[in-house]
Design an enzyme around this catalytic site. Structure first.
Site, PDB file in Angstrom:
ATOM      1  NE  ARG A   1      -0.266  17.080  -9.440  1.00 45.30           N
ATOM      2  CZ  ARG A   1       0.123  17.912  -8.455  1.00 45.30           C
ATOM      3  NH1 ARG A   1       1.563  17.984  -8.198  1.00 45.30           N
ATOM      4  NH2 ARG A   1      -0.811  19.004  -8.054  1.00 45.30           N
TER       5      ARG A   1
ATOM      6  N   PRO B   1      11.777  -2.230  -5.987  1.00 49.52           N
ATOM      7  CG  PRO B   1      10.952  -4.139  -5.098  1.00 49.52           C
ATOM      8  CD  PRO B   1      11.197  -3.363  -6.534  1.00 49.52           C
TER       9      PRO B   1
ATOM     10  CD  GLU C   1       9.933 -14.453  -7.807  1.00 43.85           C
ATOM     11  OE1 GLU C   1      10.650 -14.137  -6.852  1.00 43.85           O
ATOM     12  OE2 GLU C   1       8.882 -14.462  -7.705  1.00 43.85           O
TER      13      GLU C   1
ATOM     14  CG  ASP D   1       0.695  20.261  -5.092  1.00 45.65           C
ATOM     15  OD1 ASP D   1      -0.326  20.751  -5.355  1.00 45.65           O
ATOM     16  OD2 ASP D   1       1.418  19.889  -6.308  1.00 45.65           O
TER      17      ASP D   1
HETATM   18  N1  ADE Z   1       8.281  -2.946  -8.380  1.00 43.28           N
HETATM   19  C1  ADE Z   1       7.676  -3.644  -7.369  1.00 43.28           C
HETATM   20  N2  ADE Z   1       7.616  -2.932  -6.347  1.00 43.28           N
HETATM   21  C2  ADE Z   1       8.068  -1.551  -6.704  1.00 43.28           C
HETATM   22  C3  ADE Z   1       8.205  -0.381  -5.706  1.00 43.28           C
HETATM   23  N3  ADE Z   1       7.538  -0.568  -4.517  1.00 43.28           N
HETATM   24  N4  ADE Z   1       8.570   0.811  -6.264  1.00 43.28           N
HETATM   25  C4  ADE Z   1       9.126   0.581  -7.507  1.00 43.28           C
HETATM   26  N5  ADE Z   1       9.114  -0.402  -8.513  1.00 43.28           N
HETATM   27  C5  ADE Z   1       8.617  -1.718  -7.924  1.00 43.28           C
END
Ligand code: ADE
Length: 264
Positions: free
Chosen positions: A174, A109, A136, A189
């Site tokens: 794709r 994230p 974590e 697309d």
């Molecule tokens: N791992 C946990 N959340 C994630 C996300 N939003 N994007 C990529 N990998 C992740």
């Protein structure tokens, strides 16, 4: 294209990869996905892959050694074209040129946000390595000294990088020429043109009294193309107006948008 995925849960990928367009892409040799269990590269009888963090705090952190070992083995195999190590069930992969350096992409994230532009950038590579984080987090030395790119699929936290990796594989695969039926199927697309796509219709012509727009039944190619363009502009204007700022617009497009704005 070859994609190696390093994960603690390779089984999560199997059914998705074994259906529809991704399955076909692998069958015809346009895509080779190799799954690797990070646990196989962990040392000791118990093959421990995670430990509590230094300094305390909750949760577990993925250890660096198995991830480094897995990546190094995968790079070695890929560079050899998987000659000795191909196993039954693995997708066939053509031998790669000597010493290619694929991007080593961590799904997290904290990474740069994935979008169609990033998908297109990755689709231009012949080899990708995706590393799925879990728990974590993972030891910082993996980020600092191993991975070359970090990607997030959105501002929310998943339980691990597996779904994110699958999203990347799908969006990138794709775009490989030949994977979609018609040669230009990905070109219109949503997002590929910088605009959202307009509506589509199929038979029946009338369903519960709701009819297909007359222009689509007219057979007049130029009118249909213009109608589709206007629908894409209208939809983008209504739902994602900020996309219009970056889209390539013609003078005709601008005039249409001005009419939309007047009608507000
Ligand atoms: N791992 C946990 N959340 C994630 C996300 N939003 N994007 C990529 N990998 C992740």
């Amino acid at each position: 294209m070859r994609i190696d995925i390093l994960t603690l849960f390779p089984e999560m990928f199997s059914s998705y990869l074994a259906a529809s367009i991704l399955q076909r892409a692998q069958e015809v040799g346009l895509l080779a996905v190799h799954l690797h269990n990070i646990r196989d590269y962990a040392a000791g009888k118990h093959r421990v892959t995670d430990e509590p963090p230094y300094g305390g705090g909750g949760g577990m952190v993925l250890k660096p050694e198995p991830i480094f070992a897995a990546v190094e083995a995968v790079l070695e195999r890929g560079r050899q074209g998987d000659r000795e190590t191909r196993r039954q069930g693995d997708s066939p992969s053509p031998p790669l040129p000597l010493s290619p350096s694929p991007p080593l992409i961590l799904l997290t994230p904290q990474g740069r946000l994935f979008n169609q532009r990033v998908a297109q950038e990755l689709a231009g590579r012949e080899w990708l390595v995706l590393i799925c984080g879990r728990y974590e987090g993972l030891d910082e030395r993996v980020r600092q000294h191993l991975v070359t790119d970090e990607i997030s699929i959105g501002d929310y936290v998943l339980t691990g990088g597996e779904l994110a990796a699958m999203v990347v594989v799908d969006a990138v695969a794709r775009l490989i020429p030949g994977v979609l039926g018609a040669a230009d199927a990905a070109q219109e697309d949503s997002h590929a043109t910088g605009l959202l796509e307009g509506p589509h219709y199929t038979r029946p012509e009338s369903f519960r009294g709701w009819t297909v727009p007359e222009v689509l039944r007219s057979g007049h190619a130029a009118n249909i193309a213009r109608w589709r363009r206007e629908q894409a502009l209208r939809r983008t204007w209504q739902r994602r107006p900020e996309l219009l700022l970056a889209a390539a617009l013609t003078e005709e497009d601008r005039q249409f948008l001005a009419i939309l704005a007047e009608g507000m």
